[in-house]
Scaffold this motif. Structure first.
Motif, PDB file in Angstrom:
ATOM      1  N   LEU A  18      29.735  47.312  27.242  1.00 32.94           N
ATOM      2  CA  LEU A  18      31.155  47.007  27.056  1.00 32.94           C
ATOM      3  C   LEU A  18      31.717  46.272  28.264  1.00 32.94           C
ATOM      4  CD1 LEU A  18      33.576  47.158  25.206  1.00 32.94           C
ATOM      5  CD2 LEU A  18      34.102  49.396  26.145  1.00 32.94           C
ATOM      6  N   ALA A  19      31.279  46.619  29.455  1.00 29.22           N
ATOM      7  CA  ALA A  19      31.771  45.922  30.645  1.00 29.22           C
ATOM      8  C   ALA A  19      31.461  44.433  30.565  1.00 29.22           C
ATOM      9  CB  ALA A  19      31.177  46.521  31.915  1.00 29.22           C
ATOM     10  N   GLU A  20      30.254  44.118  30.091  1.00 26.03           N
ATOM     11  CA  GLU A  20      29.890  42.713  29.975  1.00 26.03           C
ATOM     12  C   GLU A  20      30.763  41.997  28.957  1.00 26.03           C
ATOM     13  OE1 GLU A  20      27.806  45.225  30.019  1.00 26.03           O
ATOM     14  OE2 GLU A  20      26.286  44.814  31.532  1.00 26.03           O
ATOM     15  N   SER A  21      31.124  42.687  27.869  1.00 22.04           N
ATOM     16  CA  SER A  21      31.950  42.032  26.861  1.00 22.04           C
ATOM     17  C   SER A  21      33.383  41.836  27.343  1.00 22.04           C
ATOM     18  CB  SER A  21      31.938  42.816  25.547  1.00 22.04           C
ATOM     19  OG  SER A  21      32.637  44.024  25.664  1.00 22.04           O
ATOM     20  N   ALA A  34      37.706  39.451  23.215  1.00 21.46           N
ATOM     21  CA  ALA A  34      38.913  38.939  23.868  1.00 21.46           C
ATOM     22  C   ALA A  34      40.088  39.871  23.607  1.00 21.46           C
ATOM     23  CB  ALA A  34      39.220  37.532  23.363  1.00 21.46           C
ATOM     24  N   ARG A  35      40.195  40.376  22.393  1.00 21.24           N
ATOM     25  CA  ARG A  35      41.298  41.286  22.065  1.00 21.24           C
ATOM     26  C   ARG A  35      41.166  42.591  22.832  1.00 21.24           C
ATOM     27  NH1 ARG A  35      46.018  42.312  22.092  1.00 21.24           N
ATOM     28  NH2 ARG A  35      46.712  43.968  20.762  1.00 21.24           N
ATOM     29  N   THR A  36      39.943  43.082  23.009  1.00 23.20           N
ATOM     30  CA  THR A  36      39.733  44.308  23.782  1.00 23.20           C
ATOM     31  C   THR A  36      40.224  44.111  25.202  1.00 23.20           C
ATOM     32  OG1 THR A  36      37.856  44.976  22.431  1.00 23.20           O
ATOM     33  CG2 THR A  36      38.002  45.937  24.633  1.00 23.20           C
ATOM     34  N   ARG A  37      39.866  42.993  25.800  1.00 25.29           N
ATOM     35  CA  ARG A  37      40.327  42.723  27.166  1.00 25.29           C
ATOM     36  C   ARG A  37      41.849  42.614  27.203  1.00 25.29           C
ATOM     37  NH1 ARG A  37      38.298  40.613  32.245  1.00 25.29           N
ATOM     38  NH2 ARG A  37      40.046  39.667  33.332  1.00 25.29           N
ATOM     39  N   GLU A  38      42.445  41.961  26.225  1.00 29.04           N
ATOM     40  CA  GLU A  38      43.905  41.851  26.180  1.00 29.04           C
ATOM     41  C   GLU A  38      44.556  43.229  26.138  1.00 29.04           C
ATOM     42  OE1 GLU A  38      44.959  39.452  22.819  1.00 29.04           O
ATOM     43  OE2 GLU A  38      43.930  37.690  23.608  1.00 29.04           O
ATOM     44  N   ARG A  39      43.989  44.139  25.360  1.00 23.16           N
ATOM     45  CA  ARG A  39      44.548  45.493  25.269  1.00 23.16           C
ATOM     46  C   ARG A  39      44.431  46.211  26.605  1.00 23.16           C
ATOM     47  NH1 ARG A  39      42.063  45.928  19.616  1.00 23.16           N
ATOM     48  NH2 ARG A  39      40.228  46.467  20.830  1.00 23.16           N
ATOM     49  N   ALA A  63      48.397  42.053  36.404  1.00 22.37           N
ATOM     50  CA  ALA A  63      47.567  42.940  35.579  1.00 22.37           C
ATOM     51  C   ALA A  63      46.198  42.332  35.291  1.00 22.37           C
ATOM     52  CB  ALA A  63      48.275  43.270  34.272  1.00 22.37           C
ATOM     53  N   ASP A  64      46.124  41.020  35.107  1.00 17.86           N
ATOM     54  CA  ASP A  64      44.832  40.395  34.852  1.00 17.86           C
ATOM     55  C   ASP A  64      43.941  40.468  36.083  1.00 17.86           C
ATOM     56  OD1 ASP A  64      43.191  39.020  32.860  1.00 17.86           O
ATOM     57  OD2 ASP A  64      43.284  37.330  34.260  1.00 17.86           O
ATOM     58  N   ASP A  65      44.522  40.325  37.275  1.00 23.86           N
ATOM     59  CA  ASP A  65      43.744  40.453  38.511  1.00 23.86           C
ATOM     60  C   ASP A  65      43.193  41.872  38.667  1.00 23.86           C
ATOM     61  OD1 ASP A  65      44.405  37.822  39.081  1.00 23.86           O
ATOM     62  OD2 ASP A  65      45.872  38.336  40.631  1.00 23.86           O
ATOM     63  N   ALA A  69      39.258  43.154  38.624  1.00 20.57           N
ATOM     64  CA  ALA A  69      38.657  43.990  39.664  1.00 20.57           C
ATOM     65  C   ALA A  69      38.004  45.234  39.054  1.00 20.57           C
ATOM     66  CB  ALA A  69      39.708  44.395  40.694  1.00 20.57           C
ATOM     67  N   VAL A  70      38.652  45.816  38.057  1.00 21.89           N
ATOM     68  CA  VAL A  70      38.091  46.990  37.381  1.00 21.89           C
ATOM     69  C   VAL A  70      36.799  46.611  36.662  1.00 21.89           C
ATOM     70  CG1 VAL A  70      38.473  48.669  35.524  1.00 21.89           C
ATOM     71  CG2 VAL A  70      40.304  48.176  37.163  1.00 21.89           C
ATOM     72  N   VAL A  71      36.838  45.531  35.895  1.00 21.36           N
ATOM     73  CA  VAL A  71      35.643  45.080  35.170  1.00 21.36           C
ATOM     74  C   VAL A  71      34.530  44.740  36.158  1.00 21.36           C
ATOM     75  CG1 VAL A  71      34.712  43.269  33.667  1.00 21.36           C
ATOM     76  CG2 VAL A  71      36.925  44.316  33.146  1.00 21.36           C
ATOM     77  N   GLY A  72      34.887  44.090  37.259  1.00 19.40           N
ATOM     78  CA  GLY A  72      33.888  43.785  38.284  1.00 19.40           C
ATOM     79  C   GLY A  72      33.245  45.045  38.838  1.00 19.40           C
ATOM     80  N   THR A  73      34.045  46.078  39.027  1.00 20.37           N
ATOM     81  CA  THR A  73      33.512  47.356  39.492  1.00 20.37           C
ATOM     82  C   THR A  73      32.501  47.899  38.501  1.00 20.37           C
ATOM     83  OG1 THR A  73      35.521  47.871  40.726  1.00 20.37           O
ATOM     84  CG2 THR A  73      34.125  49.736  40.106  1.00 20.37           C
TER      85      THR A  73
END
Length: 100
Positions: A18-21, A34-39, A63-65, A69-73
């Motif tokens: 999921l992190a990769e998606s 894309a919708r998951t990331r938007e949520r 919020a996108d930044d 950072a969270v996804v990068g973690t």
């Protein structure tokens, strides 16, 4: 926000890949990813707004930044044997958001 991030990390760990998606551009053209990331960005934005209004979080955070950072973690700790590392890194991230 800290508690939500830790619960979200547990969810991500349970949903391998999921992190990769969520990574920007990882699934170009995949509307659901894309919708998951938007949520996720929407949830993070709500935490940031509430934290700013309460004077607990720094003003002007994007919020996108923060989501990036969270996804990068999640991405850099994928497969790491020290399972507590993701929690420590999320704590560092949240500590950086706190108003001084």
């Amino acid at each position: 926000m800290r508690a939500w991030l830790h619960r979200y990390a547990d969810f991500i760990a349970a949903k391998h890949g999921l992190a990769e998606s969520l990574q920007a551009g990882a699934l170009a053209g995949a509307a659901e990813a894309a919708r998951t990331r938007e949520r996720v960005v929407e949830v993070v934005a709500a935490f940031l707004r509430d934290g700013e209004a309460a004077g607990e979080l720094r003003w002007g955070l994007d919020a996108d930044d923060v989501t990036a950072a969270v996804v990068g973690t999640f991405l850099v700790t994928r497969g790491v044997h020290d399972t507590a590392q993701v929690g420590r890194l999320l704590d560092l991230l949240v500590d950086g958001l706190v108003a001084r």
